[in-house]
Write a protein that holds these residues in place. Structure first.
Motif, mmCIF file in Angstrom:
data_model
loop_
_atom_site.group_PDB
_atom_site.id
_atom_site.type_symbol
_atom_site.label_atom_id
_atom_site.label_comp_id
_atom_site.label_asym_id
_atom_site.label_seq_id
_atom_site.Cartn_x
_atom_site.Cartn_y
_atom_site.Cartn_z
ATOM 1 N N UNK A 81 2.883 0.643 2.147
ATOM 2 C CA UNK A 81 2.347 -0.513 2.867
ATOM 3 C C UNK A 81 1.348 -1.339 2.060
ATOM 4 N N UNK A 82 0.271 -0.702 1.651
ATOM 5 C CA UNK A 82 -0.858 -1.414 1.064
ATOM 6 C C UNK A 82 -0.472 -2.134 -0.220
ATOM 7 N N UNK A 83 0.215 -1.451 -1.123
ATOM 8 C CA UNK A 83 0.535 -2.041 -2.430
ATOM 9 C C UNK A 83 1.461 -3.248 -2.323
ATOM 10 N N UNK A 84 2.591 -3.132 -1.630
ATOM 11 C CA UNK A 84 3.455 -4.322 -1.554
ATOM 12 C C UNK A 84 2.780 -5.489 -0.849
ATOM 13 N N UNK A 85 1.935 -5.207 0.136
ATOM 14 C CA UNK A 85 1.217 -6.282 0.825
ATOM 15 C C UNK A 85 0.261 -6.981 -0.130
ATOM 16 N N UNK A 86 -0.507 -6.191 -0.892
ATOM 17 C CA UNK A 86 -1.454 -6.778 -1.850
ATOM 18 C C UNK A 86 -0.716 -7.570 -2.924
ATOM 19 N N UNK A 87 0.384 -7.047 -3.427
ATOM 20 C CA UNK A 87 1.135 -7.738 -4.473
ATOM 21 C C UNK A 87 1.780 -9.014 -3.945
ATOM 22 N N UNK A 88 2.192 -8.998 -2.699
ATOM 23 C CA UNK A 88 2.729 -10.216 -2.083
ATOM 24 C C UNK A 88 1.636 -11.284 -1.993
ATOM 25 N N UNK A 89 0.442 -10.873 -1.544
ATOM 26 C CA UNK A 89 -0.673 -11.817 -1.437
ATOM 27 C C UNK A 89 -1.073 -12.353 -2.818
ATOM 28 N N UNK A 92 1.507 -14.920 -3.923
ATOM 29 C CA UNK A 92 1.318 -16.216 -3.275
ATOM 30 C C UNK A 92 0.174 -16.986 -3.921
ATOM 31 N N UNK A 93 -0.898 -16.269 -4.249
ATOM 32 C CA UNK A 93 -2.033 -16.923 -4.896
ATOM 33 C C UNK A 93 -1.638 -17.472 -6.258
ATOM 34 N N UNK A 94 -0.885 -16.692 -7.038
ATOM 35 C CA UNK A 94 -0.469 -17.139 -8.361
ATOM 36 C C UNK A 94 0.428 -18.372 -8.269
ATOM 37 N N UNK A 95 1.260 -18.427 -7.239
ATOM 38 C CA UNK A 95 2.107 -19.598 -7.052
ATOM 39 C C UNK A 95 1.270 -20.827 -6.697
ATOM 40 N N UNK A 96 0.199 -20.626 -5.927
ATOM 41 C CA UNK A 96 -0.702 -21.723 -5.581
ATOM 42 C C UNK A 96 -1.435 -22.253 -6.814
ATOM 43 N N UNK A 98 -0.233 -22.709 -9.715
ATOM 44 C CA UNK A 98 0.622 -23.581 -10.514
ATOM 45 C C UNK A 98 0.459 -23.302 -12.003
ATOM 46 N N UNK A 99 0.321 -24.342 -12.829
ATOM 47 C CA UNK A 99 0.178 -24.148 -14.285
ATOM 48 C C UNK A 99 -1.042 -23.316 -14.668
ATOM 49 N N UNK A 100 -2.080 -23.302 -13.818
ATOM 50 C CA UNK A 100 -3.280 -22.516 -14.122
ATOM 51 C C UNK A 100 -3.006 -21.015 -14.100
ATOM 52 N N UNK A 101 -1.892 -20.613 -13.510
ATOM 53 C CA UNK A 101 -1.556 -19.189 -13.469
ATOM 54 C C UNK A 101 -1.396 -18.612 -14.874
ATOM 55 N N UNK A 102 -0.991 -19.461 -15.824
ATOM 56 C CA UNK A 102 -0.825 -19.008 -17.202
ATOM 57 C C UNK A 102 -2.154 -18.768 -17.900
ATOM 58 N N UNK A 103 -3.243 -19.196 -17.280
ATOM 59 C CA UNK A 103 -4.567 -19.053 -17.890
ATOM 60 C C UNK A 103 -5.335 -17.859 -17.335
ATOM 61 N N UNK A 104 -4.668 -17.067 -16.507
ATOM 62 C CA UNK A 104 -5.276 -15.870 -15.943
ATOM 63 C C UNK A 104 -4.246 -14.750 -15.972
ATOM 64 N N UNK A 105 -4.538 -13.633 -15.306
ATOM 65 C CA UNK A 105 -3.603 -12.509 -15.298
ATOM 66 C C UNK A 105 -3.850 -11.648 -14.074
ATOM 67 N N UNK A 106 -2.794 -10.975 -13.633
ATOM 68 C CA UNK A 106 -2.885 -9.977 -12.572
ATOM 69 C C UNK A 106 -2.297 -8.684 -13.117
ATOM 70 N N UNK A 107 -3.080 -7.607 -13.060
ATOM 71 C CA UNK A 107 -2.634 -6.308 -13.541
ATOM 72 C C UNK A 107 -2.436 -5.359 -12.365
ATOM 73 N N UNK A 127 10.292 -8.050 -7.564
ATOM 74 C CA UNK A 127 10.168 -8.630 -6.225
ATOM 75 C C UNK A 127 8.949 -9.541 -6.078
ATOM 76 N N UNK A 128 8.146 -9.642 -7.140
ATOM 77 C CA UNK A 128 6.890 -10.385 -7.030
ATOM 78 C C UNK A 128 6.785 -11.438 -8.122
ATOM 79 N N UNK A 129 5.693 -12.193 -8.096
ATOM 80 C CA UNK A 129 5.506 -13.257 -9.077
ATOM 81 C C UNK A 129 5.537 -12.695 -10.503
ATOM 82 N N UNK A 130 6.207 -13.388 -11.427
ATOM 83 C CA UNK A 130 6.341 -12.862 -12.798
ATOM 84 C C UNK A 130 5.032 -12.769 -13.572
ATOM 85 N N UNK A 131 3.959 -13.369 -13.060
ATOM 86 C CA UNK A 131 2.668 -13.249 -13.735
ATOM 87 C C UNK A 131 2.027 -11.880 -13.513
#
Length: 201
Positions: A81-89, A92-96, A98-107, A127-131
Motif C-alpha cells: 500500500x504505502x510504497x505504490x501510493x507514495x511513488x504515485x504521488x 504526479x509531482x514530477x509531471x507537474x 515539467x522540464x524542471x524535473x530534469x534538474x532534480x531527482x527522486x530515489x 509503472x511510475x514516472x521515469x525520473x
C-alpha cells in the motif's frame, strides 16, 4: 475485506510511518539540544555518502546528485500500500515540474535487497514516472544507507515462509549539497508539492 482485517493491515503501516517520522525528528531534536548550530546538527542527523546501483545496473553515489535537490524514499517492491501510493504521488509531482524535473531527482531505495534486484526494480518502476530511480545493492551497502538516513526497517515473517518489511515511510528532502532539509509533504496537491521542490532548484 472485513473491517477488522482491514484495520490489521493498515495499523502496522501507520505505526511504521509514525515510528519512522519520530526517529527522524527525534534524532534532529536530540542533536540540536546538545549545542552547536541547529543547521549543522540537522545535517549530521540524516544523510551521508552512499554507493548503490540503479534499476539499470548503473552505479549511483551521493556525489552524482551534487548540484540538484533530491527526494529519498525507502521502501520495497512487495509493499502492498504505502510504497505504490507514495511513488504515485511522487510521479504526479514530477509531471507537474515539467522540464524542471530534469534538474532534480527522486530515489526509491529498497529496504529489501534480497528480493529487489535491479531487474525487479526496473519492472516495478515501469509503472511510475521515469525520473524515479530505484536503488539497490549488497545488504551491507543498503544497510549503510538505511543507517545514514536513520531509517527503521525490519523483516517480518509471514505464514508459509514468506515475509514482508516494516519500514519508515518518510520522504526525505535533500538540498543541492546533499544536506537534509526536512520531511517532504506528499499530502499536498501535486502542483503545490512541485512548487515547494522548485524552491530548492
Amino acid at each position: 475485506m472485513s473491517a477488522p482485517k482491514a484495520a490489521s493491515r493498515i495499523l502496522p503501516l501507520i505505526g511504521a510511518f509514525v515510528l519512522g517520522l519520530a526517529l527522524v525528528l527525534g534524532g534532529i531534536v536530540y542533536l540540536t539540544t546538545r549545542g552547536g548550530s541547529p543547521i549543522a546538527s540537522a545535517v549530521a542527523a540524516v544523510g551521508g555518502p552512499f554507493l548503490l546501483e540503479d534499476q539499470n545496473g548503473k552505479p549511483v553515489s551521493d556525489q552524482d546528485l551534487k548540484g540538484r535537490p533530491f527526494l529519498v524514499f525507502f521502501g520495497f517492491t512487495h509493499c502492498p500500500d504505502v510504497c505504490p501510493t507514495a511513488l504515485f504521488d511522487l510521479s504526479q509531482m514530477m509531471q507537474e515540474l515539467g522540464p524542471d524535473a530534469d534538474r532534480t531527482a527522486v530515489l526509491f531505495v529498497t529496504v529489501d535487497p534480497e528480493r529487489d534486484t535491479p531487474a525487479a526494480l526496473k519492472d516495478y518502476l515501469s509503472n511510475f514516472d521515469p525520473h524515479v530511480r530505484g536503488l539497490t545493492g549488497s545488504p551491507d551497502a543498503v544497510n549503510a544507507m538505511i543507517k545514514a538516513y536513520r531509517v527503521y526497517a525490519k523483516k517480518v515473517p509471514l505464514q508459509g515462509g514468506d515475509y514482508t518489511m516494516d519500514h519508515t515511510a518518510v520522504v526525505y528532502l535533500m538540498d543541492k549539497d546533499g544536506r537534509f532539509v526536512a520531511p517532504f509533504n506528499l499530502k499536498q496537491p501535486p502542483e503545490q508539492a512541485a512548487a515547494e521542490l522548485r524552491r530548492y532548484l
